[in-house]
Design a protein around this motif. Structure first.
Motif, PDB file in Angstrom:
ATOM      1  N   ILE A   7      38.775  44.572  46.286  1.00  0.00           N
ATOM      2  CA  ILE A   7      38.060  43.353  45.527  1.00  0.00           C
ATOM      3  C   ILE A   7      37.572  42.557  46.850  1.00  0.00           C
ATOM      4  N   ALA A   8      38.354  42.015  47.622  1.00  0.00           N
ATOM      5  CA  ALA A   8      38.123  41.002  48.395  1.00  0.00           C
ATOM      6  C   ALA A   8      36.996  41.583  49.458  1.00  0.00           C
ATOM      7  N   ALA A   9      37.301  42.656  50.035  1.00  0.00           N
ATOM      8  CA  ALA A   9      36.639  43.282  50.942  1.00  0.00           C
ATOM      9  C   ALA A   9      35.240  43.658  50.456  1.00  0.00           C
ATOM     10  N   MET A  10      34.996  44.093  49.204  1.00  0.00           N
ATOM     11  CA  MET A  10      33.811  44.511  48.693  1.00  0.00           C
ATOM     12  C   MET A  10      32.905  43.266  48.482  1.00  0.00           C
ATOM     13  N   CYS A  68      39.387  38.593  41.091  1.00  0.00           N
ATOM     14  CA  CYS A  68      40.862  39.253  41.103  1.00  0.00           C
ATOM     15  C   CYS A  68      41.447  38.898  39.714  1.00  0.00           C
ATOM     16  N   PHE A  69      41.089  37.368  39.178  1.00  0.00           N
ATOM     17  CA  PHE A  69      41.518  37.407  37.852  1.00  0.00           C
ATOM     18  C   PHE A  69      40.998  38.049  36.947  1.00  0.00           C
ATOM     19  N   VAL A  70      39.625  38.767  36.959  1.00  0.00           N
ATOM     20  CA  VAL A  70      39.161  39.734  36.016  1.00  0.00           C
ATOM     21  C   VAL A  70      39.920  40.828  36.045  1.00  0.00           C
ATOM     22  N   TYR A  71      40.219  41.388  37.182  1.00  0.00           N
ATOM     23  CA  TYR A  71      41.088  42.679  37.255  1.00  0.00           C
ATOM     24  C   TYR A  71      42.427  42.357  36.386  1.00  0.00           C
ATOM     25  N   LEU A  72      43.036  41.214  36.708  1.00  0.00           N
ATOM     26  CA  LEU A  72      44.529  40.911  35.833  1.00  0.00           C
ATOM     27  C   LEU A  72      44.128  40.884  34.485  1.00  0.00           C
ATOM     28  N   LYS A  85      44.789  50.822  35.150  1.00  0.00           N
ATOM     29  CA  LYS A  85      44.778  50.252  36.414  1.00  0.00           C
ATOM     30  C   LYS A  85      43.244  50.431  37.251  1.00  0.00           C
ATOM     31  N   ARG A  86      42.765  51.747  36.931  1.00  0.00           N
ATOM     32  CA  ARG A  86      41.371  52.184  37.382  1.00  0.00           C
ATOM     33  C   ARG A  86      40.308  51.656  36.678  1.00  0.00           C
ATOM     34  N   MET A  87      40.463  51.514  35.532  1.00  0.00           N
ATOM     35  CA  MET A  87      39.659  50.910  34.537  1.00  0.00           C
ATOM     36  C   MET A  87      39.408  49.329  35.069  1.00  0.00           C
ATOM     37  N   ALA A  88      40.465  48.701  35.164  1.00  0.00           N
ATOM     38  CA  ALA A  88      40.431  47.335  35.482  1.00  0.00           C
ATOM     39  C   ALA A  88      39.931  47.000  36.783  1.00  0.00           C
ATOM     40  N   LEU A  89      40.134  48.016  37.753  1.00  0.00           N
ATOM     41  CA  LEU A  89      39.529  47.691  39.051  1.00  0.00           C
ATOM     42  C   LEU A  89      38.040  47.896  39.228  1.00  0.00           C
ATOM     43  N   PHE A  90      37.560  49.049  38.276  1.00  0.00           N
ATOM     44  CA  PHE A  90      36.241  49.277  38.025  1.00  0.00           C
ATOM     45  C   PHE A  90      35.456  48.137  37.585  1.00  0.00           C
ATOM     46  N   GLY A  91      36.151  47.469  36.503  1.00  0.00           N
ATOM     47  CA  GLY A  91      35.429  46.234  35.800  1.00  0.00           C
ATOM     48  C   GLY A  91      35.412  45.180  36.571  1.00  0.00           C
ATOM     49  N   ALA A  92      36.588  44.936  37.446  1.00  0.00           N
ATOM     50  CA  ALA A  92      36.582  43.914  38.615  1.00  0.00           C
ATOM     51  C   ALA A  92      35.532  44.204  39.582  1.00  0.00           C
ATOM     52  N   LEU A  93      35.226  45.141  40.079  1.00  0.00           N
ATOM     53  CA  LEU A  93      34.480  45.358  41.090  1.00  0.00           C
ATOM     54  C   LEU A  93      32.874  45.314  40.552  1.00  0.00           C
ATOM     55  N   PRO A 127      29.976  35.095  30.722  1.00  0.00           N
ATOM     56  CA  PRO A 127      29.692  35.771  29.682  1.00  0.00           C
ATOM     57  C   PRO A 127      29.842  37.330  30.169  1.00  0.00           C
ATOM     58  N   SER A 128      29.407  37.624  31.062  1.00  0.00           N
ATOM     59  CA  SER A 128      29.256  39.099  31.839  1.00  0.00           C
ATOM     60  C   SER A 128      30.755  39.750  31.743  1.00  0.00           C
ATOM     61  N   ILE A 129      31.803  38.929  31.709  1.00  0.00           N
ATOM     62  CA  ILE A 129      32.948  39.574  31.783  1.00  0.00           C
ATOM     63  C   ILE A 129      33.091  40.305  30.613  1.00  0.00           C
ATOM     64  N   GLY A 130      32.792  39.750  29.268  1.00  0.00           N
ATOM     65  CA  GLY A 130      32.915  40.540  28.017  1.00  0.00           C
ATOM     66  C   GLY A 130      31.878  41.745  28.103  1.00  0.00           C
ATOM     67  N   PHE A 131      30.903  41.692  28.774  1.00  0.00           N
ATOM     68  CA  PHE A 131      29.837  42.938  28.826  1.00  0.00           C
ATOM     69  C   PHE A 131      30.686  43.797  29.579  1.00  0.00           C
ATOM     70  N   PHE A 132      31.229  43.501  30.804  1.00  0.00           N
ATOM     71  CA  PHE A 132      31.999  44.654  31.721  1.00  0.00           C
ATOM     72  C   PHE A 132      33.282  45.173  31.080  1.00  0.00           C
ATOM     73  N   LEU A 133      33.987  44.375  30.181  1.00  0.00           N
ATOM     74  CA  LEU A 133      35.079  44.952  29.452  1.00  0.00           C
ATOM     75  C   LEU A 133      34.470  46.050  28.404  1.00  0.00           C
ATOM     76  N   ALA A 134      33.521  45.790  27.581  1.00  0.00           N
ATOM     77  CA  ALA A 134      32.836  46.516  26.695  1.00  0.00           C
ATOM     78  C   ALA A 134      32.325  47.950  27.578  1.00  0.00           C
ATOM     79  N   PHE A 135      31.644  47.606  28.552  1.00  0.00           N
ATOM     80  CA  PHE A 135      31.257  48.884  29.394  1.00  0.00           C
ATOM     81  C   PHE A 135      32.394  49.765  29.672  1.00  0.00           C
ATOM     82  N   ILE A 136      33.266  49.381  30.510  1.00  0.00           N
ATOM     83  CA  ILE A 136      34.285  50.178  31.022  1.00  0.00           C
ATOM     84  C   ILE A 136      34.914  50.999  30.003  1.00  0.00           C
TER      85      ILE A 136
END
Length: 397
Positions: free
Chosen positions: A25-28, A105-109, A129-137, A366-375
């Motif tokens: 996440i940090a690198a990207m 990183c908090f979004v990932y957790l 784990k994969r879904m959380a990483l995808f959403g965080a990225l 608010p986009s955090i909710g969008f990404f949760l629904a999206f993944i």
């Protein structure tokens, strides 16, 4: 290809996957924002930073003055940043990008823990784990976050979101462990979030909804049993209410029910315009093109005009579909993500007129909710498609 798959599986099953995920996440994020570190100060950066005498010297009077503002956490961070880097923009951008990395990183957790808590809806197992990483990225590198990260004074969004997410993480830990330290941290973090930007007053509402869906498992008695914690989380509202004059004439503050006298925007026209603005945010989240720091946005005067009526019907359809999915299908994650999106936008895109009817930085949290629904929606659609193809493969055999 086989070697890549083996390497990925070894990496994915490693006990230190979370550490690797934070590194990715940090690198990207650093790659995405690598060309922004020399971007100059703009617009509100000038009065908040360049022309602000209270940040120049760390004195008791200056600290007290900053603490008495409506965003004391942000203003104290500006004082600290000035002491470290002066007016060298690189230091200011490093701070913003650093906070954005932490938020990602908090979004990932948050996504990882939420997917685990929602196991009653569907068992995601190692997919979480994969879904959380995808959403965080998605959150970390999505172009719609550019304004929040590169516009220096938009650290208001970054810091408010930082403590907003931290409040949720502390809340989950507090309920799980019953440790008083986590309860205290939940309240303190909520105060810091509301001391960063006013829209953080939505925290108690989303916490209650999150508790009801994922922790209390729809047992209202369990939610009510934590009433003292919720009162503690709501106490910081005074930070916002003591300084926010909702009946101001607009002007430099840019907010208030009487802003119409200066701009021609009233409560009704702002609400109607927001119906269209929210669809612009949704479009940017799906298709981030034609982004703008300073939109020239049409003001809606009546519901019965294009595209306002269409926008209104679209919002009703989304909310109605979410409610149907919750009541009839028992789904939780997608309805909660949509609720997060709309509740998160409600302070800035509803009935309180603001001179600027649209800013992309308002969709940061608010986009955090969008990404949760999206993944989750993406995962469900992919599973459905695979299941649909299976009978065909069996028939060919």
């Amino acid at each position: 290809m086989e070697k890549i798959r083996v390497i990925w599986e070894a990496f994915y099953n490693n006990k230190r996957f979370n550490v690797f995920a934070f590194g990715i996440i940090a690198a990207m994020v650093l790659i995405a924002y690598s060309n922004t570190f020399t971007a100059s100060f703009h617009f509100d950066d000038n009065p908040a930073i360049i022309e602000n005498p209270n940040i120049r010297h760390v004195t008791a009077d200056n600290i007290i003055s900053l603490l008495q503002t409506n965003r004391p956490v942000v203003n104290l961070s500006i004082m600290l940043n000035y002491q470290l880097s002066g007016l060298n923009v690189v230091g200011w951008h490093l701070f913003n990008v650093g906070v954005h990395i932490a938020n990602s990183c908090f979004v990932y957790l948050f996504l990882l823990w939420t997917l685990g808590l929602a196991s009653g809806e569907r068992e995601y197992g190692d997919k979480a784990k994969r879904m959380a990483l995808f959403g965080a990225l998605l959150f970390g590198v999505h172009p719609v976050q550019t304004e929040s990260v590169t516009y220096i004074i938009s650290r208001t969004e970054l810091l408010a979101t930082f403590f907003y997410l931290l409040t949720f993480l502390f809340f989950i830990k507090a309920v799980r462990t019953k440790h008083p330290g986590y309860y205290a941290a939940t309240v303190f973090s909520s105060a810091l979030s509301m001391g960063s930007k006013e829209w953080a007053v939505t925290l108690p509402a989303l916490l209650v909804l999150y508790d009801y869906f994922f922790i209390a498992k729809k047992r209202i008695s369990d939610v009510l049993g934590r009433w003292l914690l919720y009162i503690g989380v709501m106490l910081p509202w005074w930070i916002v209410l003591r300084t926010l004059n909702l009946f101001a004439q607009g002007g430099a503050a840019g907010i208030g029910f009487n802003v119409a006298s200066a701009t021609g925007i009233n409560t009704k026209s702002y609400l109607l315009t927001s119906l269209n603005v929210i669809w612009t945010y949704i479009r940017l989240l799906f298709l981030p093109i034609n982004q703008n720091l300073d939109y020239d946005y049409s003001i809606s005067k009546t519901l019965f005009e294009f595209p306002t009526m269409l926008s209104f019907i679209g919002h009703l359809a989304i909310v109605g579909a979410s409610f149907w999915a919750y009541k009839k299908k028992g789904w939780l994650l997608i309805p909660f993500g949509i609720a997060w999106f709309y509740i998160g936008l409600s302070p800035t895109q509803s009935i309180v007129p603001i001179i600027d009817v649209i800013f992309e930085h308002r969709v940061y949290m608010p986009s955090i909710g969008f990404f949760l629904a999206f993944i989750v929606g993406y995962e469900e659609a992919f599973e459905w498609w695979e299941a649909r193809k299976m009978p065909k493969k069996e028939a060919i055999r």
